[in-house]
Write a protein that holds these residues in place. Structure first.
Motif, PDB file in Angstrom:
ATOM      1  N   PRO A 219     -52.281  39.031 111.250  1.00 44.21           N
ATOM      2  CA  PRO A 219     -51.270  37.968 111.107  1.00 44.21           C
ATOM      3  C   PRO A 219     -50.412  37.781 112.348  1.00 44.21           C
ATOM      4  N   ILE A 220     -50.049  38.877 113.025  1.00 41.48           N
ATOM      5  CA  ILE A 220     -49.256  38.758 114.248  1.00 41.48           C
ATOM      6  C   ILE A 220     -50.062  38.062 115.329  1.00 41.48           C
ATOM      7  N   ARG A 221     -51.326  38.427 115.453  1.00 40.55           N
ATOM      8  CA  ARG A 221     -52.190  37.800 116.461  1.00 40.55           C
ATOM      9  C   ARG A 221     -52.365  36.308 116.186  1.00 40.55           C
ATOM     10  N   VAL A 226     -51.058  30.548 117.286  1.00 44.98           N
ATOM     11  CA  VAL A 226     -50.641  29.252 116.752  1.00 44.98           C
ATOM     12  C   VAL A 226     -49.443  28.698 117.510  1.00 44.98           C
ATOM     13  N   ARG A 227     -48.604  29.554 118.028  1.00 41.98           N
ATOM     14  CA  ARG A 227     -47.437  29.089 118.794  1.00 41.98           C
ATOM     15  C   ARG A 227     -47.859  28.296 120.023  1.00 41.98           C
ATOM     16  N   LEU A 228     -49.047  28.543 120.540  1.00 43.51           N
ATOM     17  CA  LEU A 228     -49.564  27.820 121.705  1.00 43.51           C
ATOM     18  C   LEU A 228     -50.438  26.638 121.311  1.00 43.51           C
ATOM     19  N   VAL A 230     -52.831  25.113 117.567  1.00 44.29           N
ATOM     20  CA  VAL A 230     -53.841  25.544 116.601  1.00 44.29           C
ATOM     21  C   VAL A 230     -55.233  25.303 117.181  1.00 44.29           C
ATOM     22  N   LYS A 231     -56.023  26.368 117.242  1.00 47.99           N
ATOM     23  CA  LYS A 231     -57.400  26.268 117.690  1.00 47.99           C
ATOM     24  C   LYS A 231     -58.332  26.289 116.481  1.00 47.99           C
ATOM     25  N   PRO A 232     -59.513  25.664 116.595  1.00 47.40           N
ATOM     26  CA  PRO A 232     -60.451  25.696 115.459  1.00 47.40           C
ATOM     27  C   PRO A 232     -60.830  27.120 115.058  1.00 47.40           C
ATOM     28  N   GLU A 233     -60.797  28.039 115.998  1.00 45.72           N
ATOM     29  CA  GLU A 233     -61.116  29.427 115.673  1.00 45.72           C
ATOM     30  C   GLU A 233     -60.133  29.998 114.656  1.00 45.72           C
ATOM     31  N   ILE A 234     -58.867  29.549 114.710  1.00 44.18           N
ATOM     32  CA  ILE A 234     -57.863  30.021 113.760  1.00 44.18           C
ATOM     33  C   ILE A 234     -58.236  29.605 112.344  1.00 44.18           C
ATOM     34  N   ASN A 235     -58.779  28.387 112.187  1.00 48.83           N
ATOM     35  CA  ASN A 235     -59.217  27.945 110.866  1.00 48.83           C
ATOM     36  C   ASN A 235     -60.307  28.857 110.309  1.00 48.83           C
ATOM     37  N   ALA A 236     -61.234  29.263 111.170  1.00 47.67           N
ATOM     38  CA  ALA A 236     -62.311  30.155 110.727  1.00 47.67           C
ATOM     39  C   ALA A 236     -61.763  31.520 110.325  1.00 47.67           C
TER      40      ALA A 236
END
Length: 269
Positions: A219-221, A226-228, A230-236
């Motif tokens: 969650p911290i990572r 996300v602060r920089l 949202v990348k599609p990798e975050i959705n995965a």
């Protein structure tokens, strides 16, 4: 007696409520299969970003850290929470019971910011190096009360005549508890462990106070990424986390149903 169907207003309210709760999650899951690099632009179906996640060493290490912390803290919290539940349900008259129960259940109502800050000050005062064990201790403090609530509710509804019958047949109190009571409350203990595991896996606030360099949880990572943007990798990654948590919840529900079924079958006629 005439059957009353659900009114259009109630149906619409239910639909809006479910949409408010689950539509954002459904959109996140769908866009985790998006082939486009732009999060808000649909580019077709693809597993590309799942592959990106499994090739991201930092994310994999953070996920492994979260799983280790969750497993360790859930195990310790389950052991301590079960012992606390036994003390509260079997020791109704011991001195200090009110103070003990109040301190045990305090994390249920305490804001996580206060809990995290107090633990941070404690670790700084004793000179503890922040890392895996400090996060594990913090999550144990957070989740132990949840385990105690689950196990205590099962112990309260359990008929104590089973233990008394075992002691009448020659068992000492400890052996009667291990042979009779423990198997009956085991599903509740398992449900408590799964609940503690899920809470630890999801925690961001307390972990952000008690973690150190090189020990960031998932969650911290994710929050730092996300602060920089949202990348599609975050959705995965989030879709995989949703799947794991949903699996844990289903298993916990089945364990709770099994506990109830065993209690009904063991109840005297």
């Amino acid at each position: 007696m005439a059957r009353r169907g659900i009114s259009p207003f109630n149906a619409a309210s239910l639909l809006v409520g479910f949409a408010f709760l689950y539509l954002p999650i459904a959109i996140l899951v769908i866009y985790s299969f998006n082939a486009s690099r732009l999060v808000t632009v649909w580019g077709g179906w693809s597993l590309r970003w799942y592959g990106e996640f499994f090739n991201d060493r930092a994310m994999i290490e953070a996920a492994w850290m979260s799983l280790r912390v969750a497993a360790a803290s859930a195990t310790i919290a389950t052991l301590l929470g079960t012992l606390a539940a036994v003390a509260l349900s079997r020791g109704e008259r011991f001195s200090g019971r009110t103070l003990f129960s109040g301190m045990l259940y305090a994390p249920l109502v305490m804001p996580e910011v206060i809990t995290g800050l107090s633990l941070l000050l404690l670790f700084v005062a004793i000179g503890a190096e922040r890392g895996f064990w400090t996060v594990t201790i913090a999550h144990t403090t957070l989740t132990m009360c949840f385990v105690a609530v689950v196990v205590q509710s099962r112990l309260t509804s359990l008929d104590r005549s089973f233990e008394e019958a075992a002691m009448d047949l020659g068992c000492d109190p400890l052996r009667a508890f291990l042979a009779v009571t423990l198997p009956l409350i085991l599903p509740a203990i398992a449900a408590g462990w799964m609940l503690a595991f899920t809470l630890s896996l999801d925690d961001l606030v307390i972990a952000s106070f008690t973690t150190g360099p090189g020990s960031a949880t998932l969650p911290i990572r994710i929050y730092s990424e996300v602060r920089l943007g949202v990348k599609p990798e975050i959705n995965a990654i989030c879709t995989l986390a949703i799947g794991v948590i949903a699996l844990v919840i289903v298993v916990a529900s089945l364990a709770a149903k099994l506990s109830g079924a065993r209690a009904e079958s063991a109840a005297p006629l």
